[in-house]
Design a protein around this motif. Sequence first.
Motif, PDB file in Angstrom:
ATOM      1  N   UNK A 578       0.828  -1.209   0.000  1.00  0.00           N
ATOM      2  CA  UNK A 578       0.000   0.000   0.000  1.00  0.00           C
ATOM      3  C   UNK A 578       0.856   1.249   0.000  1.00  0.00           C
ATOM      4  N   UNK A 579       0.205   2.343  -0.366  1.00  0.00           N
ATOM      5  CA  UNK A 579       0.945   3.575  -0.538  1.00  0.00           C
ATOM      6  C   UNK A 579       0.030   4.772  -0.296  1.00  0.00           C
ATOM      7  N   UNK A 580       0.524   5.754   0.453  1.00  0.00           N
ATOM      8  CA  UNK A 580      -0.213   7.008   0.625  1.00  0.00           C
ATOM      9  C   UNK A 580      -1.473   6.900   1.465  1.00  0.00           C
ATOM     10  N   UNK A 581      -1.483   5.986   2.444  1.00  0.00           N
ATOM     11  CA  UNK A 581      -2.691   5.782   3.249  1.00  0.00           C
ATOM     12  C   UNK A 581      -2.483   6.283   4.670  1.00  0.00           C
ATOM     13  N   UNK A 582      -3.471   7.072   5.150  1.00  0.00           N
ATOM     14  CA  UNK A 582      -3.413   7.585   6.514  1.00  0.00           C
ATOM     15  C   UNK A 582      -4.501   6.899   7.332  1.00  0.00           C
ATOM     16  N   UNK A 583      -4.117   6.208   8.406  1.00  0.00           N
ATOM     17  CA  UNK A 583      -5.078   5.544   9.283  1.00  0.00           C
ATOM     18  C   UNK A 583      -5.095   6.299  10.607  1.00  0.00           C
ATOM     19  N   UNK A 584      -6.304   6.702  11.041  1.00  0.00           N
ATOM     20  CA  UNK A 584      -6.411   7.411  12.324  1.00  0.00           C
ATOM     21  C   UNK A 584      -7.197   6.545  13.298  1.00  0.00           C
ATOM     22  N   UNK A 585      -6.633   6.317  14.458  1.00  0.00           N
ATOM     23  CA  UNK A 585      -7.349   5.594  15.507  1.00  0.00           C
ATOM     24  C   UNK A 585      -8.128   6.650  16.300  1.00  0.00           C
ATOM     25  N   UNK A 586      -9.480   6.578  16.266  1.00  0.00           N
ATOM     26  CA  UNK A 586     -10.257   7.635  16.927  1.00  0.00           C
ATOM     27  C   UNK A 586     -10.820   7.188  18.276  1.00  0.00           C
ATOM     28  N   UNK A 587     -10.922   5.871  18.482  1.00  0.00           N
ATOM     29  CA  UNK A 587     -11.417   5.397  19.772  1.00  0.00           C
ATOM     30  C   UNK A 587     -11.044   3.922  19.911  1.00  0.00           C
ATOM     31  N   UNK A 588     -11.009   3.450  21.150  1.00  0.00           N
ATOM     32  CA  UNK A 588     -10.711   2.038  21.377  1.00  0.00           C
ATOM     33  C   UNK A 588     -11.316   1.604  22.705  1.00  0.00           C
TER      34      UNK A 588
END
Length: 730
Positions: A578-588
Motif C-alpha cells: 500500500x501507498x499514501x494511506x493515513x489511518x487514524x485511531x479515533x477510539x478504542x
Amino acid sequence: MGRRKKMVERVTALMGTPETIRNIGIVAHIDHGKTTLSDNLLGGAGMISKELAGKQLFMDSDEEEQARGITIDASNVSMVHEYEGKEYLINLIDTPGHVDFGGDVTRAMRAVDGAVVVIDAVEGTMPQTETVLRQALREHVKPVLFINKVDRLINELQVDSQEMQVRLGKLIDHVNKLIKGMNEERYKAGWKVDAAAGTVAFGSALYNWAISVPMMKKTGISFNDVYDYCKKEDMKALADKCPLHEVVNDMVVRFLPNPLQAQKGRVAAIWHGDKELPIAKAMMSADASADLTFMVTDISMDPHAGEVATGRLFSGSLTRGMEVYVSGAAKKNRIQQVGIFMGPERLEVEKIPAGNIAAVTGLKDAIVGSTVTTLENMTPFESIKHGSEPVVTVAVEAKHMKDLPKLVEVLRQVAKEDPTLRITLDEETGEHLMAGMGELHLEVIAHRIERDKGVEITTTPPLVVYRETIRGNAGPVEGKSPNRHNRFYVEIEPIEPEVVELIRNGDISMNMPELERREKLMAAGMSKDQAKGIADIYESNIYIDMTKGIQYLNETMELILEGFQEVMKAGPLSREPCMGIKVKLVDAKLHEDAVHRGPAQVIPASRQAIQAAMLMAGDTLLEPYQKVFIQVPQDQMGGATKEIQGRRGIIMDMHTEGDTTVIESRAPVAALFGFAGDIRSATEGRAMWSTEFAGFETLPTNLLGEVVGAIRQRKGLKKDIPQASDYLSM
C-alpha cells in the motif's frame, strides 16, 4: 620484493602531483579487445609479468582469483609510465562493454578525464561505439582512438598496404563525423582524432604491438614495414620494436588531460551547484587542502576488507578515520582504510589528495552514485539516479539443489552492488523474489549471477508490482477482536501529497525528534493534532493515534501497529503493497485483563478495521510508470515513436542533438515487456534507450477489474473482488 617496494614509492610520489596523473577509461563495443588491451598495458608497465599478460585476463577472472589468492578489482588498475624522461601515474578504469546498462558506463565515465576508444579494424564502429562515445562527450571526457586487430585486415581480408591505409582512414573519418555530430564545439576545440597529430594508434592487442605517427618517427618503422611483418606473421619482432603499452600510454600522457586541466570543464558538466561557492572553485582547481568531495562510481566486495567503494576524488584529501557525509544518508560515516591501485592490487596509504581515483572502506551508507563530502548540505553531483522503487519482479531458483546456499549469498551481494535491486524471500512459497527497475534490468542481473558468480538459475517471466491506495475517506469503522472484548475505531483518508513527498525523500521518519517532525508535517499541510499523534510510518503510510486517555492503549500499541503493517504490506484488494494511506485511531475499548488482549486478539481486530475501511474508501491500484529515453538517428524516429505510443505511452519531449533525435516519453511498466526486442526491430537496432522510474499513476478504471482478478488468481485468492463486509465478519 625490492622491485615492488620501489614501485610503491613511485606510485605514492606521483599521486601527490596532479600534473603527472591521467585518469582514463577504455571503452569499446563488446569483444573489440578491451580487456586484452588493458592486460597488455599492465604487462608492459611491469605491473604484471609479461608472460601472463594476455593469458591472465586480469580484469575478468573470478575463479582464477581464488586459485591465485590475489585480489583483483574488476574495475580499476594503475600503472606508472615513463614519457620523455618523466614519470606519470595512469589510472585505468575498465568499463563494461555491455551497454545494456548505460548506467555502468556513465559511472565509469564520471571517474575519468579521458577515454581510449577501441575499435575493431574489421568490424568498424558499432552502435555501442557510438553510445560510449556519446556518454564520454556528455560527461566532458576527451577521446583518443585505438584501432585494434589490424593484423586481421591484412591476414584475413587480404587487403594490400595501400587499401589498408584507405580503410583505416575511413574509420577515423567516421569517428570524427560522430564526434562532430554529437558535440560540434568540442570537435572544433581540438577533440577530433587525428592520426597525423598522434591521437590515433593502430595495432593488435592480442599480439602486443601498436604503431602511431609519433612512434613511427621514434622508431623509423613505417606503415609498409608493419604490413610486411604482419604478412610474414612475424608479429613478435614487431612487438619488440613497437610495444603496445609504450604507444598507447605515450598517447594517453601526451593527449589526454590531467585532473587540473580536466576538472575546470568537467565540474560544470556533472555538478549543478552554485559555481561561485568556495567548494566549486576547489573542485575546479583540484584543491587538495579544501573540503572533501568524492564521487562513488563502483562498489565491490573484498573477502577481507568488506565493501570497497571506488570513485573519483575531486577536491580535498582522503585520510583514514575521517568522518564524512554521504548524500542521502542521515548519519555520518567513518572512513576505515584508503587505498589506491597499484597494478590490480589495492595499496593502503595514509592519505590521498584530489585528482586521484581511490578505493575506500567504511562507507556503509554509500551506494553507487553517492557523493561523499566533509561539507554539510553540499549539492551532490548530478546523480546517477535510479530513483529506486523496484517495479518488476521475477522469482529466482537455483537449477541445482546444491547451489541453494550459495544462491542466497550471491543474491545478497548482487543487491549490495546494485542499489536498485530488492531481494525478498517469500515465506509462503519459499521463492526468492528479485525486484528491479524493469525487465531488461533483471535480465542483465540474471546473466551476471550466472556469469560472474557461477550459479545456474532459472527465472519466472517478469511481473509488475502494483501499489494499493484509496481515493476517498471512510470511517469510523469498528474492528472487533475474535473474543469481542476489544474494539478499535479507525478512520482512513489519503495522505496529503506534500507529506508523501517528504516521506519519500527521507525528510520525515520515526527516528527524528518528535518536535522537528511535527513542525515539518504542519508546514506540509497536516493539522496540529494529527501531526502530534503519529504512531508509525510504514513505507509511505502513516498511523495516527487521535485518542485521549484510553487505559492500556500504550502497552497494546505495538500489536495494533503490527496489524497496520500487515495490511500495508499486502492490501485487501490484491495483496500488493500500500501507498499514501493515513489511518487514524479515533477510539478504542480494551479488556482490562492483559490475557484477553494478546496478539491473537488485537492484531486481527486492528487489521480487519483497516482492511474494511480501505475497501469503503475506494480502494484502487496504482501502476508504475517508467520514463523512457530513446536516442535514435533521425531517419528511424518514426519507428521509435510508434513503438511507444502503441504501449499506452505518452511522448513528453523531443529534441535533436546533432544527427540524433532524443525522445523523452513515459509509459506504464506493464506495457513495456518485450520492448527491447521490438524497439530493436523497429529501428534496425540503431536506437539507444534507457529507462528511469517515473512514479505511480492510477490504473485506468476500465482495466482495474481485469488486473485485480488476474493478481488474485495468481496469488491463489478468491477471484471475486472483496467487499468491506467480508472483513467485518461479526
